[in-house]
Scaffold this motif. Structure first.
Motif, short mmCIF file in Angstrom:
data_model
loop_
_atom_site.label_atom_id
_atom_site.label_comp_id
_atom_site.label_asym_id
_atom_site.label_seq_id
_atom_site.Cartn_x
_atom_site.Cartn_y
_atom_site.Cartn_z
N LYS A 138 0.43 -0.28 -9.80
CA LYS A 138 -0.44 0.47 -10.70
C LYS A 138 -1.26 1.55 -10.01
N THR A 139 -1.21 1.59 -8.65
CA THR A 139 -2.04 2.55 -7.92
C THR A 139 -1.25 3.21 -6.80
N ILE A 140 -1.37 4.53 -6.71
CA ILE A 140 -0.82 5.32 -5.61
C ILE A 140 -2.00 5.94 -4.88
N PHE A 141 -2.10 5.73 -3.60
CA PHE A 141 -3.23 6.28 -2.84
C PHE A 141 -2.88 7.64 -2.23
N PHE A 142 -3.89 8.48 -2.13
CA PHE A 142 -3.73 9.72 -1.40
C PHE A 142 -4.90 9.88 -0.45
N GLU A 143 -4.64 10.55 0.65
CA GLU A 143 -5.65 10.73 1.69
C GLU A 143 -6.65 11.80 1.30
N GLU A 144 -7.92 11.49 1.40
CA GLU A 144 -8.95 12.48 1.14
C GLU A 144 -8.83 13.64 2.12
N LEU A 145 -9.15 14.84 1.66
CA LEU A 145 -9.12 16.09 2.42
C LEU A 145 -7.69 16.61 2.63
N LEU A 164 0.86 -1.18 0.00
CA LEU A 164 0.00 0.00 0.00
C LEU A 164 0.90 1.24 0.00
N VAL A 165 0.90 1.98 -1.11
CA VAL A 165 1.70 3.19 -1.23
C VAL A 165 0.78 4.40 -1.12
N SER A 166 1.09 5.32 -0.20
CA SER A 166 0.24 6.51 -0.02
C SER A 166 1.10 7.75 0.19
#
Length: 329
Positions: free
Chosen positions: A267-274, A219-221
């Motif tokens: 294939k996916t990089i997550f970012f925190e909402e807000l 999990l990359v964020s």
């Protein structure tokens, strides 16, 4: 929050409390007190959800942090301080999440009971050395500890509600504290708590089965807000910045994460909402990956509230995104 701001904030709090104390109604003015629901002020969305689930129609639960705002950057104004001061219970997340709470809790009236929820859950040590540029993108090994009086600001990761077992502990604590507050309603609180815990246990089962077999387990964020979510589901956790959402990563750190993403074919990089997603978008452009929002449930937006989103529904949405990103069966 620097020393000058803390001193100013403390002065404002003391002034507000003094005004409240001066104008507070005397016992003779409380004829209808028994008809008024006790107020419970809470600091995060997860606490709000649990308190509402347990309290039902018997408790007036109020959120301190405005909808759509970054809970990390929030600081209560005098109006909010006055509202908290009128509450029977002030329940805050703790573990260093609310930088303003330490000053506030020292000046609240004795009629407001203060609960640091982090003392009732299993905490993970924060790994401050993951801020070092050379090691930043390494998987962070974490250590579980039951909270105790010795933990201090910054020593633990405060995003503990993303571990569903901790959300169960939060709900059990709400049941206990509400039953003390309104003993005559204890049976109803127990019933509400049991029903909500059953829903949380069902959610946990969905995570276990949903993330059981996945092609990728990293999990990359952009922000280290998902350590508990990763740890409780045996995922590797890689973040660009640390526990503070306003931290600025170096170019070397970003480059290192880009290298890791390319190496693992992610294939996916997550970012925190807000929270600003510029870093995730930059990494996505450099790697060809998608930047996808993941909800840390510190707070929710106006749109999420209007669409009746809950802790349960948002966690299921997170699961759906994780399954797709990690190519789970």
């Amino acid at each position: 929050m620097d020393t000058k701001r803390l001193l100013l904030f403390g002065t404002i709090i003391i002034a507000v409390i003094a005004v409240i104390a001066f104008f507070a109604p005397q016992s003779g003015d409380n004829e209808n007190k028994a008809e008024v629901k006790p107020i419970v002020s809470v600091s995060t969305f997860a606490l709000l959800e649990s308190a509402n689930a347990v309290g039902g129609n018997e408790i007036d639960v109020r959120s301190i942090v405005p909808l759509g705002s970054d809970a990390h950057m929030f600081s209560p104004n005098p109006t909010k301080v006055a509202e908290i001061s009128s509450a029977a219970l002030f329940i805050y997340n703790g573990a260093g999440f609310e930088t303003w709470a330490e000053n506030l809790k020292n000046v609240l009236p004795k009629t407001t009971q203060i609960i640091d929820m982090s003392r009732y859950v299993a905490l993970q040590k924060s790994e401050e050395d993951h801020h070092d540029e050379e090691e930043h993108a390494d998987v962070h090994e974490t250590e579980h500890h039951e909270a105790d009086d010795s933990h201090h600001h910054g020593a633990y990761d405060p995003h503990y509600w993303l571990d569903i077992d901790n959300m169960i502990k939060i709900t059990q604590t709400m049941d206990t504290e509400f039953s003390k507050l309104l003993p005559g309603k204890a049976e109803q609180f127990h019933k509400n708590s049991s029903a909500y815990i059953a829903e949380l246990q069902k959610l946990k089962s969905e995570y276990v089965s949903g993330l059981g077999e996945c092609k990728n387990r990293t999990l990359v964020s952009n922000h280290d807000a998902f350590g508990y979510l990763a740890h409780s589901n045996k995922l590797e956790n890689v973040s660009v910045i640390g526990l503070s959402s306003d931290e600025q990563p170096s170019a070397q750190t970003v480059a290192h994460v880009v290298e890791v993403v390319k190496e693992h074919g992610m294939k996916t990089i997550f970012f925190e909402e807000l929270v600003n997603d510029n870093v995730s978008q930059t990494i996505a452009r450099e790697t060809g990956a998608r930047a996808v929002s993941l909800q840390p449930l510190e707070n929710i937006s106006e749109d999420e509230l209007k669409s009746h989103q809950t802790y349960l529904s948002l966690m299921r949405e997170n699961l759906k995104k994780l399954r797709e990103a990690m190519e789970c069966r």
